[in-house]
Scaffold this active site. Structure first.
Site, PDB file in Angstrom:
ATOM      1  N   LYS A   1     -14.048   1.000  -3.938  1.00  0.00           N
ATOM      2  CA  LYS A   1     -15.094   1.362  -2.972  1.00  0.00           C
ATOM      3  C   LYS A   1     -16.211   2.130  -3.677  1.00  0.00           C
ATOM      4  O   LYS A   1     -17.391   1.894  -3.427  1.00  0.00           O
ATOM      5  CB  LYS A   1     -14.514   2.236  -1.851  1.00  0.00           C
TER       6      LYS A   1
ATOM      7  N   HIS B   1       6.705 -27.439  -0.038  1.00  0.00           N
ATOM      8  CA  HIS B   1       6.019 -28.584  -0.637  1.00  0.00           C
ATOM      9  C   HIS B   1       4.929 -28.146  -1.601  1.00  0.00           C
ATOM     10  O   HIS B   1       4.144 -28.971  -2.065  1.00  0.00           O
ATOM     11  CB  HIS B   1       5.442 -29.470   0.474  1.00  0.00           C
TER      12      HIS B   1
ATOM     13  N   GLU C   1       0.826  -1.212   0.000  1.00  0.00           N
ATOM     14  CA  GLU C   1       0.000   0.000   0.000  1.00  0.00           C
ATOM     15  C   GLU C   1       0.864   1.267   0.000  1.00  0.00           C
ATOM     16  O   GLU C   1       0.433   2.322  -0.460  1.00  0.00           O
ATOM     17  CB  GLU C   1      -0.927   0.000   1.233  1.00  0.00           C
TER      18      GLU C   1
HETATM   19  O1  PA5 Z   1      -3.406   1.578   6.175  1.00  0.00           O
HETATM   20  C1  PA5 Z   1      -4.476   2.092   5.899  1.00  0.00           C
HETATM   21  O2  PA5 Z   1      -4.583   3.316   5.843  1.00  0.00           O
HETATM   22  C2  PA5 Z   1      -5.733   1.259   5.642  1.00  0.00           C
HETATM   23  O3  PA5 Z   1      -5.459  -0.084   5.628  1.00  0.00           O
HETATM   24  C3  PA5 Z   1      -6.752   1.533   6.735  1.00  0.00           C
HETATM   25  O4  PA5 Z   1      -6.173   1.289   7.967  1.00  0.00           O
HETATM   26  C4  PA5 Z   1      -7.995   0.653   6.565  1.00  0.00           C
HETATM   27  O5  PA5 Z   1      -8.570   0.906   5.325  1.00  0.00           O
HETATM   28  C5  PA5 Z   1      -8.988   0.904   7.667  1.00  0.00           C
HETATM   29  O6  PA5 Z   1      -9.334   2.249   7.735  1.00  0.00           O
HETATM   30  P1  PA5 Z   1     -10.063   2.853   8.989  1.00  0.00           P
HETATM   31  O7  PA5 Z   1      -9.140   2.801  10.143  1.00  0.00           O
HETATM   32  O8  PA5 Z   1     -10.381   4.277   8.605  1.00  0.00           O
HETATM   33  O9  PA5 Z   1     -11.323   2.051   9.231  1.00  0.00           O
END
Ligand code: PA5
Length: 425
Positions: free
Chosen positions: A413, A299, A278
């Site tokens: 989303k 394996h 990410e």
């Molecule tokens: O690292 C990130 O920013 C994302 O993985 C968020 O943590 C995840 O989408 C969850 O978001 P939130 O804490 O707003 O529910």
């Protein structure tokens, strides 16, 4: 503690060629002047954390341990993987702790959610809902269901005392609900994004509830930060690792495979995949982070790693001292032919599997880096988490990428909300 052995393609000359960039970028991280700098609060958090809040977290965690049988931790992505991975790594996959910890909120799966809900019926459980935005759909749906079940079992008043929320200091739907209901609330600071949040209440509250020493976790992070501050590349293993990744990327090794020899560390690999995937996977750049657990996956994937398309390199986390060990017994008939191992323990066998595999893969042309970790305790894990977060910032900046946003995540989303009929989509 941690010791890094870089793969054999990386020599002193290569490290030297990165020195100027490392000095420049390290300054950017320390001055908070790089891209996305409004999300770099994690870099100093191990020394700057809110001391009062941590004391409250430890007190509340003890309350949870004293009053409940189960804690349901409800979050996804960065609001889930830190605690989940640390819990597995430190307590093992068959923890017999008196407080059971269950994760929910990380999936829409009706099967998973229904199974957890059924399991919770009639049981004494508390909830830790974690969401920075307070609007993440998986987490919100799960929390709505959990809250309803809890209130139906113990009443609204008692439910209030069993709900602990970690969210933004001021804004978001969850924060509004906390203000109305008066839930105990901890803060996910403005300048720290989910995947960099394991040392905040996002990680510390569920881990303290599990009886893990969060002070040790933070101490490990402090030491790791200290070691990673140096802009002298030859003394800085964290930045050596980042430089190695950049070199691999620029030499067509586009997949990094995180390897552990401990099944209880497979969630650490998931955390790493989120952190690097990410943070770096943007603008059509970045290494693809993947993972395997050896010897199990030798394996299955072992054949590809040894002989398949040469696109990957490995980063192996090798824990030197397992917490527990098992002796291989003598068998008088020896029909399985294992008496040559009698009196040896499994740690020995696991290490030999590691050594044999390392040689096979390196001989086969797969570049292998090894991170030796003394042992898997809170201190070492704190060190490791911070090591990777800092390396990730360096590595993304070497690619000229903002490590702290995730613009690509929003696109699915929008489609999903449109299909679900959400207003405004
Ligand atoms: O690292 C990130 O920013 C994302 O993985 C968020 O943590 C995840 O989408 C969850 O978001 P939130 O804490 O707003 O529910």
């Amino acid at each position: 503690m941690l010791n890094l052995r870089l793969n054999k393609l990386i020599n002193e000359g290569i490290l030297k060629s990165y020195e100027k960039d490392v000095i420049r970028i390290n300054k950017m991280i320390m001055d908070k002047s790089g891209q996305g700098n409004d999300y770099i609060g994690w870099a100093d958090w191990p020394t700057n954390y809110d001391k009062e809040e941590l004391e409250r977290i430890k007190k509340d965690a003890q309350y949870v341990r004293d009053h409940f049988d189960i804690l349901v931790v409800c979050g996804i992505g960065g609001s889930y993987l830190g605690a989940r991975s640390a819990l597995d790594a430190l307590k093992g996959l068959r923890s017999d702790d008196k407080l059971e910890i269950i994760f929910m909120g990380q999936t829409f799966s009706p099967n998973y959610v229904a199974q957890v809900m059924n399991y919770l019926k009639g049981k004494k459980f508390a909830i830790n809902v974690i969401s920075k935005s307070g609007t993440t759909t998986e987490t919100s749906i799960s929390f709505r269901l959990l809250k309803e079940l809890l209130e139906s079992q113990v009443g609204k008043e008692e439910a209030r005392k069993a709900i602990f929320a970690t969210t933004d200091k001021e804004k978001g739907a969850l924060k509004t609900l906390c203000n109305i209901e008066g839930y105990a609330t901890y803060v996910l600071p403005n300048d720290i994004g989910g995947r960099y949040s394991v040392f905040t209440a996002v990680g510390t509250f569920p881990l303290a509830c599990a009886g893990i020493n969060v002070d040790d976790l933070l101490k490990g992070a402090i030491k790791s930060r200290e070691d990673a501050q140096s802009s002298s590349l030859k003394d800085n293993q964290c930045y050596q690792y980042a430089v190695m990744r950049d070199y691999m990327y620029r030499h067509n090794k586009l997949v990094e495979m995180y390897v552990t020899y401990e099944p209880q560390m497979s969630q650490i690999s998931e955390w790493l995949k989120q952190l690097f995937g990410e943070s770096e996977g943007k603008e059509h750049k970045g290494l693809y982070p993947s993972s395997a657990t050896f010897s199990t996956d030798l394996h299955s994937l072992g054949q590809f790693i040894q002989d398949g398309t040469p696109l990957l390199f490995e980063t192996i986390i090798n824990v030197l001292e397992p917490e527990q060990d098992i002796l291989i017994p003598h068998d008088k008939d020896d029909l399985d032919g294992l008496n040559y191992l009698e009196g040896k323990n499994l740690a020995f066998v696991n290490q030999k599997a590691f050594e044999g595999t390392l040689k096979a893969h390196e001989d086969g042309g797969v570049p292998c880096n090894v991170i030796y970790l003394d042992k898997l305790d809170a201190y070492n894990l704190g060190y490791l988490f911070y090591f990777f977060m800092r390396a990730c910032a360096m590595s993304a900046y070497l690619l000229d990428i903002n490590p702290f946003n995730q613009p690509g995540v929003e696109i699915y989303k929008k489609n999903m909300f449109h299909l679900l009929g959400k207003k405004g989509y």
